[in-house]
Design an enzyme around this catalytic site. Structure first.
Site, PDB file in Angstrom:
ATOM      1  CE  LYS A 311      23.215  30.841 -28.050  1.00  6.54           C
ATOM      2  NZ  LYS A 311      22.147  30.867 -29.068  1.00  6.54           N
ATOM      3  CB  VAL A 312      28.437  37.612 -27.609  1.00  3.63           C
ATOM      4  CG1 VAL A 312      29.334  38.825 -27.780  1.00  3.63           C
ATOM      5  CG2 VAL A 312      28.307  36.855 -28.930  1.00  3.63           C
TER       6      VAL A 312
END
Ligand SMILES: NC(=O)c1ccc[n+]([C@@H]2O[C@H](COP(=O)([O-])OP(=O)(O)OC[C@H]3O[C@@H](n4cnc5c(N)ncnc54)[C@H](O)[C@@H]3O)[C@@H](O)[C@H]2O)c1
Length: 387
Positions: A311-312
């Site tokens: 996600k990051v």
């Protein structure tokens, strides 16, 4: 106690609960004093984190060369507390490109658009008496229950007038609602996030469409009017994914946590895990929250944990920060800082009008990825998550 609906007349007049000042939408103006306080005075602990968040947003996310596509997620009762003005200012200045909110924040925003008054009050009141007087309390925000009934009535009228039918994304429902407000309540864009979003082309999504008074009235419309209108969460998932895919860089400002936080963050895993398009994860992550990491829930999960999910982006942890603060205090300060920064205005992306094209691009890239995908029986090591 005799049963009755809140809002019907009680034995005494409710006015004395409603003498507090009206809650208005405060608009940040870029105060130099606030910027000085945040740069010079907010040095350590969560003041330090908030200062960091302000700098990451203003200096990095908003830097013209990064052209970051920015999603704002909103949970907690922020529009009842008057924070919609901050969101309006960010949209007007092109500082956020799309919004994912709880339905409650959008529903309560409509009270302002329709010119109803929410009042400052106290959290220490007798709720049985409030119930008897037909007064609704959101912590220390008070308003008559008739505000709910009349707002609901407006939503139902809008649904009939709009003739919306079939499955639609929440972005379309909110866009059409905003256009209706602009038409029927001229000037409401000064007082309403939903109206201003329609005017500035900012799509608004909600992650739990049934979980608010807007959703309750959509359900009424189906049962009582035989409407075929329904919310299509698949389209929401794909639109958000397509918006993220099209971003040169991606970043988020997360207020609170809740399902809007994940609805934003899952965009990157939808790309790499489901569509086989490895975008590389978010480049920037800012969260202002009271949620704690120790309970293991998503609301309190840190940007570092989000790295493991793709996600990051693993290379950008310095551009991520969590400020453990009450958003009703931290967010107006954050917005003052951003508005007063040298990057305090950007060209608006007006994504609401580009949704179909963006989803078509997603489809094209997803088909290409499927054609080039490794065989399903391949060893896991052959599947490269991050190009
Ligand atoms: N009348 C309505 O339509 C209505 C009213 C209330 C709630 N709801 C629905 O109930 C659901 C839950 O809504 P919710 O707003 O409680 O969100 P939520 O519980 O999903 O998430 C809120 C999160 O944000 C954090 N948070 C809350 N206030 C904060 C603050 N001031 N500062 C920092 N962090 C904060 C909390 O720790 C919490 O985890 C939503 O789907 C909403 O639409 C509907």
């Amino acid at each position: 106690m005799p049963h009755r609906a809140p809002g019907s007349p009680g034995p005494t007049k409710p006015e004395h609960y409603l003498t507090g000042k009206a809650i208005t939408y405060y608009r940040p103006q870029g105060s130099a004093d606030v910027r000085q306080l945040i740069d010079g005075g907010f040095q350590a602990f969560n003041a330090g984190r908030l200062s960091e968040a302000c700098q990451i947003f203003s200096e990095r996310m908003l830097a013209p060369e990064n052209d970051t596509t920015i999603g704002l997620t909103v949970a907690g009762a922020l529009t009842p507390a008057g924070l919609g003005g901050c969101v309006i200012e960010l949209m007007e200045r092109g500082l956020i490109d799309f919004i994912i909110s709880t339905g409650a924040n959008l529903y309560h925003d409509l009270h302002y658009a329709l010119n109803f008054t929410l009042h400052r009050g106290s959290p220490f009141l007798d709720d049985v008496e409030l119930y008897e007087q037909g007064i609704i309390r959101i912590y220390d925000v008070l308003f008559p229950a008739t505000v709910l009934l009349e707002t609901d009535s407006y939503i139902r009228d809008f649904l009939v007038r709009s003739q919306l039918s079939g499955p639609i994304p929440t972005s379309e429902l909110h866009y059409r609602l905003g256009l209706d407000l602009l038409q029927r309540y001229p000037g409401s864009e000064e007082y309403s996030v939903v109206a201003r979003a329609a005017k500035t082309g900012v799509p608004i999504y909600t992650s739990s469409p049934g979980d608010s008074s807007i959703g309750m009235n959509v359900a009424y419309h189906e049962l009582m009017n035989g409407s075929t209108l329904m919310i299509d969460p698949n389209r929401d998932v794909n639109e958000i994914c397509a918006i993220i895919l099209a971003g040169k860089k991606n970043g988020c400002v997360i207020l609170g946590g809740g399902s809007p936080k994940n609805f934003y963050l899952q965009g990157q895993p939808t790309l790499w895990e489901v569509y086989g398009i490895p975008k590389g994860g978010n480049d920037f992550f800012i969260q202002i929250t009271t949620d704690q990491v120790v309970w293991g829930g998503l609301s309190g999960a840190t940007p570092a944990e989000a790295v493991s999910w793709g996600k990051v982006n693993p290379g950008v942890l310095p551009d991520t920060v969590v400020a453990y603060c009450d958003s009703t205090i931290a967010f107006p300060l954050f917005c003052e800082y951003a508005v007063g920064s040298k990057n305090g205005r950007r060209p608006r992306k007006e994504l609401v009008r580009k949704r179909d094209q963006l989803v078509a691009d997603l489809l094209k890239q997803a088909k290409e990825a499927r054609e080039n995908a490794p065989r399903i029986d391949a060893e896991p090591a052959e599947i490269d998550r991050h190009r």
